[in-house]
Design an enzyme around this catalytic site. Structure first.
Site, PDB file in Angstrom:
ATOM      1  N   GLU A 166       0.819  -1.212   0.000  1.00 50.53           N
ATOM      2  CA  GLU A 166       0.000   0.000   0.000  1.00 50.53           C
ATOM      3  C   GLU A 166       0.844   1.250   0.000  1.00 50.53           C
ATOM      4  OE1 GLU A 166      -3.009  -0.119   3.165  1.00 50.53           O
ATOM      5  OE2 GLU A 166      -2.962  -2.294   2.904  1.00 50.53           O
TER       6      GLU A 166
ATOM      7  N   CYS B  70      -1.703   2.091   6.707  1.00 48.85           N
ATOM      8  CA  CYS B  70      -1.041   1.159   5.807  1.00 48.85           C
ATOM      9  C   CYS B  70      -1.110  -0.260   6.340  1.00 48.85           C
ATOM     10  CB  CYS B  70       0.403   1.567   5.573  1.00 48.85           C
ATOM     11  SG  CYS B  70       0.544   2.509   4.075  1.00 48.85           S
TER      12      CYS B  70
END
Ligand code: SAH
Ligand code: SF4
Length: 419
Positions: A96, A350
Site C-alpha cells: 500500500e 497502511c
C-alpha cells in the site's frame, strides 16, 4: 498468466542503463531520451515514448517493466484529501501507499505552502510484528525491489499531476521496516533525490524505523540529507518489548543512543513517533520517562492517537491525555506536535487494505491474540520484561542482514526493573 519477470526500469542505475544501450549499439542520446520519458514524462509503457524508434521501444519493452505497480486500486478518504492505493505486484504480493494533501495555510511566520506527501512501503508485510499495526499482523512476505519502491512515488505523482498538484514529500512510513531492506531503500532514495532522475530534494524525504540500530549507524556514516524518524512508542523497556518486539534485540537506550549520535553527526533533528494507546503507554509516568530520555536532544516528538486496527484490545488515547503528555514534554524543553486529525499521517492506515484482502482470521485465533496482548501489556505495566523468544519471522529477518552482529537469543535479554 505467468508473473512478469522483467526488472523495473526505475530501479536500474543510470550507468547500467547506459551500458545496456551501448551493448546493443544504440547511440547514448537514446538512453537520455528514455531517461527523460521515464522521469520527467512519467512514462508507464515503452510503446508510448514517441521520441524513440519503434524497434527500440519493443526492445525496451521486452527487457524492462516501466511500471511495477500498474495494477493499482484506489480509495479516497478524508473528503478526498487522503488517497490510499493498494498495489498488486507482478508476483501477486500486495502493498500500500497513501497520498495526503495538506492545503496551504497562513501561519504565524507567514504563508505555508501546500504539501502533498506520499507514504510508501519498503517491504510486502513486516517481520517486526508491532501488535497495533495492521502490517505487523500480516507478517513478512518479501523485500521490495528498488523500482517497486520508486514506482509508488511515480504513480502518486502522476495522480496528483492530474489534479494540478505536485508531490512535495516522501515518507517511508508504509508497510515494512525500511532499515531491514536498506540497500534497496538507499537506491530508491538516490533515484528520487537525483536531479537527473526524479529530482525531489533529499530534505523532503523521511525514513522511519522501529529501531534497527546497525541500520541507523550505517545511515549516520553515510551522512544523509533526509530525515530519520524513530518509532519509539514507549520509553521503558518492558512496555516497548511488547509494542515494538525489536526492542528485545535493541533496547530503547541503544536505539535512542544511535539516534542521538545520528543527530549529532549529521546536525539533523531526529523525529520520534509515539503512537498513543488508551491506558497502555499514555500515563504521566510514560510522559516523564520519555522526557527524561530525550531531554536536551536535537529532536522532535510526534504524538499520534492510535489508529484503530482490527484484532487488538486497544483504542486511541483521548485527546486530553495526549495534550497532557505534550505539555509535560514541552516543560522538559522538547518540541512536540500532536497529529490530531490524521492518523494516516504516519501511514497508520497502511496494511489495512492488504489485511482486508488477506481475509479474516478464525475467531478463536483473534480472541487468543487479544487476550495475549492484554496479559503482556499488563505484565509490562508491572515492569516485567518479556522472556519469550521473538517470533520466527523476526529472527529470520534479522539473521538475513549480513551487516548485523549475530542475533543474540531474545530470551536472554537482561532483566530490568520498571524504568
Ligand atoms: N516500520 C517502520 C515504518 C513503517 S510504520 C516503523 O515502524 O517506523 C510507520 C509508522 O506508523 C510507525 O511509527 C508505526 O508505529 C505507525 N503505526 C503503525 N500502526 C499504527 C496505528 N494503528 N496507529 C498509529 N500509528 C501506527
Ligand atoms: Fe513493521 Fe513498522 Fe508496522 Fe512495526 S509499525 S510492524 S515495524 S511496519
Amino acid at each position: 498468466m505467468s508473473a512478469d519477470l522483467r526488472p523495473g526500469l526505475a530501479g536500474i542505475p543510470p550507468e547500467s542503463l547506459a551500458a545496456w544501450f551501448a551493448e546493443r549499439g544504440h547511440a547514448s542520446f537514446r538512453a537520455r531520451q528514455l531517461n527523460d520519458a521515464l522521469w520527467a514524462g512519467g512514462a508507464t509503457a515503452a510503446a508510448s515514448i514517441g521520441t524513440l524508434p519503434a524497434v527500440l521501444r519493443s526492445e525496451i519493452d521486452a527487457a524492462f517493466s516501466l511500471d511495477t505497480v500498474a495494477d493499482t486500486e484506489l480509495r479516497l478518504a478524508d473528503d478526498g484529501r487522503t488517497e490510499k492505493a493498494l498495489h498488486r505486484l507482478a508476483d501477486g504480493a500486495l502493498i500500500e501507499s497513501v497520498v495526503m494533501h495538506y492545503p496551504a495555510r497562513r501561519t504565524a511566520d507567514g504563508q505555508q505552502r501546500e504539501r502533498n506527501t506520499v507514504c510508501i512501503s519498503s517491504q510486502a508485510g513486516c517481520a517486526v510484528g508491532c501488535p497495533f499495526c495492521a502490517t505487523g499482523e500480516l507478517g513478512f512476505s518479501r523485500d521490495l525491489s528498488t523500482a517497486e519502491i520508486v514506482d509508488q512515488v511515480r504513480s502518486a505523482a502522476r495522480r496528483l499531476a492530474r489534479r494540478g498538484r505536485r508531490l512535495t514529500n516522501v515518507v517511508f512510513m508504509g508497510m515494512g521496516e525500511p532499515l531491514l531492506n536498506l540497500d534497496r531503500v538507499l537506491e530508491a532514495i538516490s533515484a528520487l533525490a537525483d536531479p537527473d532522475r526524479y529530482g525531489l530534494g533529499a530534505r523532503h524525504i523521511t525514513v522511519s524505523t522501529s529501531g534497527v540500530v546497525p541500520g541507523i549507524r550505517r545511515l549516520t556514516a553515510l551522512g544523509p540529507q533526509f530525515t530519520l524518524a524513530v518509532s519509539l512508542h514507549a520509553a521503558r523497556d518492558p512496555l516497548r518489548d511488547v509494542l515494538v518486539p525489536l526492542n528485545r534485540r535493541w533496547p530503547v537506550a541503544e536505539v535512542v543512543g544511535a539516534a542521538r549520535d545520528h543527530a549529532r553527526v549529521t546536525g539533523r533533528r531526529v523525529s520520534y513517533e509515539v503512537t498513543l494507546i488508551d491506558g497502555v503507554n499514555d500515563t504521566d509516568a510514560d510522559a516523564d520517562a520519555l522526557a527524561n530520555l530525550l531531554r536536551g536532544d536535537l529532536c522532535h516528538v510526534n504524538l499520534i492517537p492510535m489508529n484503530p486496527v482490527a484484532h487488538t484490545p486497544w483504542t486511541a488515547s483521548p485527546i486530553e491525555r495526549i495534550e497532557r503528555i505534550a505539555a509535560r514534554l514541552r516543560r522538559a524543553g522538547i518540541a512536540v506536535t500532536i497529529r490530531r486529525n490524521r492518523g494516516q499521517e504516519v501511514g497508520a492506515a497502511c496494511g489495512q487494505l492488504a489485511a482486508e484482502r488477506a481475509g479474516e482470521p478464525a475467531a478463536p485465533a483473534v480472541a487468543r491474540r487479544r487476550e495475549l496482548l492484554v496479559v503482556r501489556s499488563a505484565a509490562a505495566l508491572r515492569g516485567e520484561r518479556m522472556t519469550e523468544p521473538a517470533e520466527a519471522g523476526l529472527v529470520a529477518a534479522l539473521a538475513q542482514d549480513e551487516d548485523r552482529p549475530p542475533v543474540a537469543p531474545l530470551a536472554a535479554a537482561p532483566a530490568t526493573t520498571a524504568g
